[in-house]
Design an enzyme around this catalytic site. Structure first.
Site, PDB file in Angstrom:
ATOM      1  N   TRP A  42      19.711  34.339 -84.332  1.00  0.00           N
ATOM      2  CA  TRP A  42      18.701  35.248 -84.923  1.00  0.00           C
ATOM      3  C   TRP A  42      19.232  36.666 -85.119  1.00  0.00           C
ATOM      4  O   TRP A  42      19.815  37.250 -84.217  1.00  0.00           O
ATOM      5  CB  TRP A  42      17.483  35.312 -83.991  1.00  0.00           C
ATOM      6  CG  TRP A  42      16.515  36.393 -84.337  1.00  0.00           C
ATOM      7  CD1 TRP A  42      16.587  37.711 -83.972  1.00  0.00           C
ATOM      8  CD2 TRP A  42      15.338  36.270 -85.138  1.00  0.00           C
ATOM      9  NE1 TRP A  42      15.521  38.408 -84.497  1.00  0.00           N
ATOM     10  CE2 TRP A  42      14.730  37.546 -85.213  1.00  0.00           C
ATOM     11  CE3 TRP A  42      14.720  35.193 -85.801  1.00  0.00           C
ATOM     12  CZ2 TRP A  42      13.548  37.784 -85.916  1.00  0.00           C
ATOM     13  CZ3 TRP A  42      13.537  35.437 -86.493  1.00  0.00           C
ATOM     14  CH2 TRP A  42      12.965  36.722 -86.545  1.00  0.00           C
ATOM     15  N   ASN A  56      17.654  40.554 -86.746  1.00  0.00           N
ATOM     16  CA  ASN A  56      16.637  41.309 -87.493  1.00  0.00           C
ATOM     17  C   ASN A  56      17.147  42.698 -87.843  1.00  0.00           C
ATOM     18  O   ASN A  56      18.164  42.774 -88.553  1.00  0.00           O
ATOM     19  CB  ASN A  56      15.236  41.234 -86.866  1.00  0.00           C
ATOM     20  CG  ASN A  56      15.111  41.645 -85.416  1.00  0.00           C
ATOM     21  OD1 ASN A  56      15.767  41.101 -84.553  1.00  0.00           O
ATOM     22  ND2 ASN A  56      14.234  42.579 -85.142  1.00  0.00           N
ATOM     23  N   ASP A  57      16.529  43.762 -87.423  1.00  0.00           N
ATOM     24  CA  ASP A  57      16.823  45.106 -87.956  1.00  0.00           C
ATOM     25  C   ASP A  57      18.303  45.496 -87.949  1.00  0.00           C
ATOM     26  O   ASP A  57      18.992  45.269 -86.942  1.00  0.00           O
ATOM     27  CB  ASP A  57      16.142  46.185 -87.101  1.00  0.00           C
ATOM     28  CG  ASP A  57      14.738  45.846 -86.673  1.00  0.00           C
ATOM     29  OD1 ASP A  57      14.209  44.813 -87.070  1.00  0.00           O
ATOM     30  OD2 ASP A  57      14.179  46.650 -85.914  1.00  0.00           O
ATOM     31  N   GLN A  70      19.940  43.925 -84.575  1.00  0.00           N
ATOM     32  CA  GLN A  70      19.155  43.245 -83.554  1.00  0.00           C
ATOM     33  C   GLN A  70      19.566  41.783 -83.540  1.00  0.00           C
ATOM     34  O   GLN A  70      19.495  41.101 -84.577  1.00  0.00           O
ATOM     35  CB  GLN A  70      17.667  43.369 -83.885  1.00  0.00           C
ATOM     36  CG  GLN A  70      17.113  44.779 -83.712  1.00  0.00           C
ATOM     37  CD  GLN A  70      16.961  45.130 -82.258  1.00  0.00           C
ATOM     38  OE1 GLN A  70      16.036  44.680 -81.605  1.00  0.00           O
ATOM     39  NE2 GLN A  70      17.879  45.943 -81.724  1.00  0.00           N
ATOM     40  N   SER A 106      15.833  48.667 -81.459  1.00  0.00           N
ATOM     41  CA  SER A 106      16.554  49.360 -82.550  1.00  0.00           C
ATOM     42  C   SER A 106      16.897  50.813 -82.248  1.00  0.00           C
ATOM     43  O   SER A 106      16.270  51.455 -81.401  1.00  0.00           O
ATOM     44  CB  SER A 106      15.728  49.292 -83.826  1.00  0.00           C
ATOM     45  OG  SER A 106      15.737  47.962 -84.271  1.00  0.00           O
ATOM     46  N   ARG A 122       9.289  53.699 -80.039  1.00  0.00           N
ATOM     47  CA  ARG A 122      10.607  53.066 -80.212  1.00  0.00           C
ATOM     48  C   ARG A 122      11.360  53.489 -81.486  1.00  0.00           C
ATOM     49  O   ARG A 122      10.829  54.098 -82.373  1.00  0.00           O
ATOM     50  CB  ARG A 122      10.450  51.551 -80.211  1.00  0.00           C
ATOM     51  CG  ARG A 122       9.477  50.990 -81.227  1.00  0.00           C
ATOM     52  CD  ARG A 122       9.326  49.476 -81.004  1.00  0.00           C
ATOM     53  NE  ARG A 122       8.353  48.894 -81.921  1.00  0.00           N
ATOM     54  CZ  ARG A 122       7.047  48.772 -81.634  1.00  0.00           C
ATOM     55  NH1 ARG A 122       6.576  49.196 -80.477  1.00  0.00           N
ATOM     56  NH2 ARG A 122       6.219  48.238 -82.515  1.00  0.00           N
ATOM     57  N   ASP A 123      12.636  53.072 -81.508  1.00  0.00           N
ATOM     58  CA  ASP A 123      13.531  53.165 -82.665  1.00  0.00           C
ATOM     59  C   ASP A 123      13.965  54.599 -82.987  1.00  0.00           C
ATOM     60  O   ASP A 123      13.698  55.123 -84.070  1.00  0.00           O
ATOM     61  CB  ASP A 123      12.889  52.511 -83.911  1.00  0.00           C
ATOM     62  CG  ASP A 123      12.269  51.165 -83.595  1.00  0.00           C
ATOM     63  OD1 ASP A 123      12.796  50.478 -82.706  1.00  0.00           O
ATOM     64  OD2 ASP A 123      11.256  50.795 -84.220  1.00  0.00           O
ATOM     65  N   GLU A 149       7.044  52.091 -87.101  1.00  0.00           N
ATOM     66  CA  GLU A 149       8.307  51.907 -86.383  1.00  0.00           C
ATOM     67  C   GLU A 149       9.489  52.197 -87.306  1.00  0.00           C
ATOM     68  O   GLU A 149       9.330  52.444 -88.492  1.00  0.00           O
ATOM     69  CB  GLU A 149       8.389  50.500 -85.764  1.00  0.00           C
ATOM     70  CG  GLU A 149       7.972  49.362 -86.662  1.00  0.00           C
ATOM     71  CD  GLU A 149       7.851  48.021 -85.942  1.00  0.00           C
ATOM     72  OE1 GLU A 149       8.172  47.916 -84.760  1.00  0.00           O
ATOM     73  OE2 GLU A 149       7.441  47.059 -86.599  1.00  0.00           O
TER      74      GLU A 149
HETATM   75  N1  DQQ Z   1      12.359  45.337 -84.216  1.00  0.00           N
HETATM   76  C1  DQQ Z   1      12.958  45.849 -83.024  1.00  0.00           C
HETATM   77  C2  DQQ Z   1      12.148  47.057 -82.668  1.00  0.00           C
HETATM   78  C3  DQQ Z   1      11.564  47.450 -83.966  1.00  0.00           C
HETATM   79  C4  DQQ Z   1      11.244  46.152 -84.592  1.00  0.00           C
HETATM   80  C5  DQQ Z   1      12.930  44.802 -81.975  1.00  0.00           C
HETATM   81  C6  DQQ Z   1      11.056  46.195 -86.073  1.00  0.00           C
HETATM   82  O1  DQQ Z   1      12.940  48.072 -82.120  1.00  0.00           O
HETATM   83  O2  DQQ Z   1      10.470  48.299 -83.804  1.00  0.00           O
HETATM   84  O3  DQQ Z   1      13.739  43.712 -82.343  1.00  0.00           O
HETATM   85  O4  DQQ Z   1      11.336  44.984 -86.696  1.00  0.00           O
END
Ligand code: DQQ
Length: 465
Positions: A22, A24-25, A41, A86, A147-148, A203
């Site tokens: 997997w 993601n970001d 991520q 992130s 976050r982020d 986010e």
């Molecule tokens: N994905 C991350 C977070 C963020 C979110 C976690 C957005 O930090 O806010 O995997 O897709």
């Protein structure tokens, strides 16, 4: 490991994705000693969102990527024991320094953490007094969503924007400053939204100057939907005043991150989400793709203009070129495979319609149709027959795309297995997912009424793997 997916028609060939599991970001984008570093991520154990780490890949040219070892992993009994969410990487006087969100207790505690690298971004040492920011300010009236971190420099101070929300009000981006990167002073919200209008929580903030204006890009969590929005305006006394607001992408792009490269280009990557069930991608063994990096600029109306990087042209293979096609009925256009870069300009009269169909099976049971109607100024992506599996999302995308006076319809379409990036006049973005069940397809079809195709170029793309 990548070869085991070679029979999967959904798997992209010229977009970056890790060898398996997997993603993601995008995180920590930075050009260091000329090389582009992409962190992301990543769950190293399965193709589902869980157990977040920072994965890492590097590229000299934005096209070919080399996978590097996991960059940052959770540490038991610490602020990031539940996952490394992130964040970004900055150059602190020659020391690559990462800021990320450490999570704990099922992500209900989110704090900002720091790490540095002393071996060209390969391994990372966490700051021993993490976290550097322990909780959101009381004015947010909540303690969970925080976050982020996204950093930039202003004169002699560092600024940090953090995604959050103000309970019962809406999404909020919180602004901090620091001289030494470890002691942070909360200033005020950079911008606060309205939960009825643009989401309950914001986010993945990005805040940067583009020409004379400032741009804020956020990923908004609304009721039953997640959308990337952008604001363009002025920034003074630590407050941002937007003058223009729009949707960044109308479909599957989420959590984009930008960087300034050595050529002064503001580049944006984004996670392209899946449009199939968790069971389906978990079983497939991979999930999540990065979009082709886009160069951002603003037009005279403060609209964001996005162009896939020109570097992509290096992997264009066979070209099919057409000019001045006056459309009558349906026309078949030669193009092989599911990895295509399509550039098309169409002149559409009043009450005109133009349709381009791709990933069509020869037996007519599958196909995705991209249409523009000049009367309603609507772009319509019809996915009803994009795949045969009932598990795949098949709803259509309807996007209002107003052409300026005298403007032609210009489409840039990147098809790559299950990824479909569509840019209309470089300002309306619809990034979708389709899951064709086999590699064989019947080329491209175009049809229209009161429509003349000025130019059409289809390039069969080479694989980067
Ligand atoms: N994905 C991350 C977070 C963020 C979110 C976690 C957005 O930090 O806010 O995997 O897709």
């Amino acid at each position: 490991m990548r070869y085991r997916f070679s029979n999967d028609p959904s798997r992209p060939h010229f977009h970056y994705l890790p060898s398996e599991n997997w993603m993601n970001d995008p995180n920590g984008l930075i050009q260091w000693n000329g090389q582009y570093h992409l962190f992301y991520q990543y769950n190293p154990n399965a193709a589902i969102h869980s157990n977040m780490h920072w994965g890492h890949a590097v590229s000299d040219d934005l096209i070919y990527w080399k996978d590097l070892p996991l960059a940052i992993a959770p540490t038991p009994n610490s602020a990031d024991e539940g996952g490394i969410f992130s964040g970004c990487v900055i150059d602190n006087e020659g020391i690559p320094t990462a800021f990320y969100t450490g999570v704990n207790h099922g992500a209900s505690i989110q704090t900002q953490c720091m790490a540095t690298s002393h071996d060209n971004l390969l391994t990372w040492q966490k700051y021993q007094h993490n976290p550097i920011i322990t909780a959101p300010p009381p004015e947010t009236k909540q303690t969970r969503d925080f976050r982020d971190p996204f950093l930039w420099r202003e004169d002699d101070v560092w600024m940090m924007a953090v995604g959050s929300k103000i309970e019962d009000v809406g999404g909020a981006i919180l602004l901090y400053r620091s001289k030494n990167l470890v002691d942070w002073e909360y200033l005020n919200p950079l911008l606060v939204g309205d939960s009825q209008k643009n989401g309950m929580m914001w986010e993945c903030p990005n805040f940067f100057k583009l020409g004379d204006k400032w741009v804020l890009i956020i990923s908004s969590i609304g009721i039953g939907m997640e959308t990337v929005l952008y604001f363009v305006g002025d920034y003074k006394d630590f407050r941002f005043t937007p003058e223009y607001e729009a949707v960044f992408d109308h479909a599957y792009l989420y959590a984009p991150l930008t960087m300034l490269d050595d050529n002064g280009r503001r580049l944006l990557w984004s996670w392209v989400r899946e449009g199939r069930s968790v069971e389906a991608h978990s079983k497939a063994g991979w999930a999540g793709v990065q979009s082709i990096p886009r160069i951002l600029s603003l037009d005279e109306h403060n609209r964001l203009i996005m162009q896939p990087v020109a570097e992509l042209e290096a992997i264009r293979g066979e070209r099919h070129h057409y000019e001045n096609l006056v459309l009558a009925g349906e026309q078949s256009i030669e193009a092989h495979g599911l990895a295509l870069d399509i550039v098309i300009e169409v002149e559409i009269g009043q009450r005109g319609i133009f349709t381009l169909s791709l990933a069509c099976s020869s037996d007519g049971t599958q196909g995705t149709h991209i249409s523009f109607n000049s009367q309603t100024q609507e772009l319509h992506i019809n996915r009803e027959r994009s795949s045969t599996s009932p598990e795949d999302e098949r709803s259509s995308h309807h996007v209002l795309h107003e052409l300026d006076d005298g403007e032609t319809l210009q489409l840039r379409i990147l098809l790559d297995g299950s990824v479909l990036e569509i840019l209309a006049n470089n300002r309306a973005s619809v990034t979708s997912r389709i899951y064709p069940s086999n590699f064989e397809n019947d080329g491209i079809r175009i049809s229209g009424e009161k429509a003349v195709v000025r130019t059409l170029d289809i390039y069969e793309m080479l694989s980067i793997w």
